[in-house]
Design an enzyme around this catalytic site. Sequence first.
Site, PDB file in Angstrom:
ATOM      1  N   HIS A  25       0.815  -1.216   0.000  1.00 17.22           N
ATOM      2  CA  HIS A  25       0.000   0.000   0.000  1.00 17.22           C
ATOM      3  C   HIS A  25       0.850   1.267   0.000  1.00 17.22           C
ATOM      4  O   HIS A  25       1.965   1.270   0.525  1.00 17.22           O
ATOM      5  CB  HIS A  25      -0.895   0.040   1.241  1.00 17.22           C
ATOM      6  CG  HIS A  25      -1.777  -1.142   1.391  1.00 17.22           C
ATOM      7  ND1 HIS A  25      -2.058  -1.689   2.624  1.00 17.22           N
ATOM      8  CD2 HIS A  25      -2.438  -1.908   0.489  1.00 17.22           C
ATOM      9  CE1 HIS A  25      -2.869  -2.730   2.475  1.00 17.22           C
ATOM     10  NE2 HIS A  25      -3.104  -2.887   1.188  1.00 17.22           N
ATOM     11  N   TYR A  49       1.523   0.693  13.946  1.00 21.00           N
ATOM     12  CA  TYR A  49       2.361   1.636  13.207  1.00 21.00           C
ATOM     13  C   TYR A  49       1.834   3.056  13.332  1.00 21.00           C
ATOM     14  O   TYR A  49       0.654   3.297  13.408  1.00 21.00           O
ATOM     15  CB  TYR A  49       2.543   1.236  11.748  1.00 21.00           C
ATOM     16  CG  TYR A  49       1.296   1.090  10.917  1.00 21.00           C
ATOM     17  CD1 TYR A  49       0.924   2.084  10.008  1.00 21.00           C
ATOM     18  CD2 TYR A  49       0.506  -0.050  10.997  1.00 21.00           C
ATOM     19  CE1 TYR A  49      -0.195   1.940   9.217  1.00 21.00           C
ATOM     20  CE2 TYR A  49      -0.610  -0.198  10.213  1.00 21.00           C
ATOM     21  CZ  TYR A  49      -0.964   0.806   9.324  1.00 21.00           C
ATOM     22  OH  TYR A  49      -2.086   0.666   8.550  1.00 21.00           O
ATOM     23  N   ASP A 105      -6.572  -6.119  -2.153  1.00 23.24           N
ATOM     24  CA  ASP A 105      -5.153  -6.403  -2.397  1.00 23.24           C
ATOM     25  C   ASP A 105      -4.956  -7.439  -3.498  1.00 23.24           C
ATOM     26  O   ASP A 105      -3.976  -7.387  -4.243  1.00 23.24           O
ATOM     27  CB  ASP A 105      -4.457  -6.861  -1.118  1.00 23.24           C
ATOM     28  CG  ASP A 105      -4.210  -5.721  -0.144  1.00 23.24           C
ATOM     29  OD1 ASP A 105      -4.377  -4.543  -0.535  1.00 23.24           O
ATOM     30  OD2 ASP A 105      -3.845  -6.006   1.009  1.00 23.24           O
ATOM     31  N   LYS A 130       5.991   5.711   7.840  1.00 20.39           N
ATOM     32  CA  LYS A 130       5.442   4.802   8.847  1.00 20.39           C
ATOM     33  C   LYS A 130       6.555   4.308   9.770  1.00 20.39           C
ATOM     34  O   LYS A 130       7.663   4.036   9.327  1.00 20.39           O
ATOM     35  CB  LYS A 130       4.772   3.603   8.177  1.00 20.39           C
ATOM     36  CG  LYS A 130       3.576   3.990   7.321  1.00 20.39           C
ATOM     37  CD  LYS A 130       2.988   2.805   6.600  1.00 20.39           C
ATOM     38  CE  LYS A 130       1.790   3.240   5.767  1.00 20.39           C
ATOM     39  NZ  LYS A 130       1.252   2.133   4.964  1.00 20.39           N
TER      40      LYS A 130
END
Length: 184
Positions: A61, A130, A166, A70
């Site tokens: 992503h 995250y 996905d 991140k």
Amino acid sequence: MQRIATSLPGVIELRPVVHGDARGFFLETYHQSTFANLGITDTFVQDNHSRSAKGTLRGLHYQLNHPQAKLCRVIEGEALDIAVDIRLGSPYFGKWTSVLLSAARHNQVYVPQGFAHGFLALTEDVQFLYKCNDYYRPADEHGILWNDPALQISWGVNNPILSEKDAKNLRLAELNKELLPRYL
């Protein structure tokens, strides 16, 4: 906090100092000035937490107009974390690196803006946390096919558990170049 370089400049593994005794352990997972001294100066604005069953693959992503750096870690189990440089013009375009994130090791990985990101749950249960330096915007999210043959990512699995979204991601070469970040 120890800074460990990966094969991609900007993607950094971080290993904290863990203070353990008979009661358990204590560690700092984030300290703004410590991270700034390590070269990570992002202001994080959002924390995310997912739980995944073994074999679940989330990714790859990225957000284009609101890119997210991140800071990732695992608090239960182990996950294979992958970052792919997708910045047009980058000398590392299409290259990837991996870090094995483990609750037992307490390590983290920093993934800068301009990289696609994903992970594979390697143990029965994986809790993945995250921090992001920009907010999640569903309309701005894009993805790259996890098993794009041109990337040759060594996931170590042939049939992961994927979301419907996905599973439909395109290969990097199939993406409209307007949907990829630029290398500055």
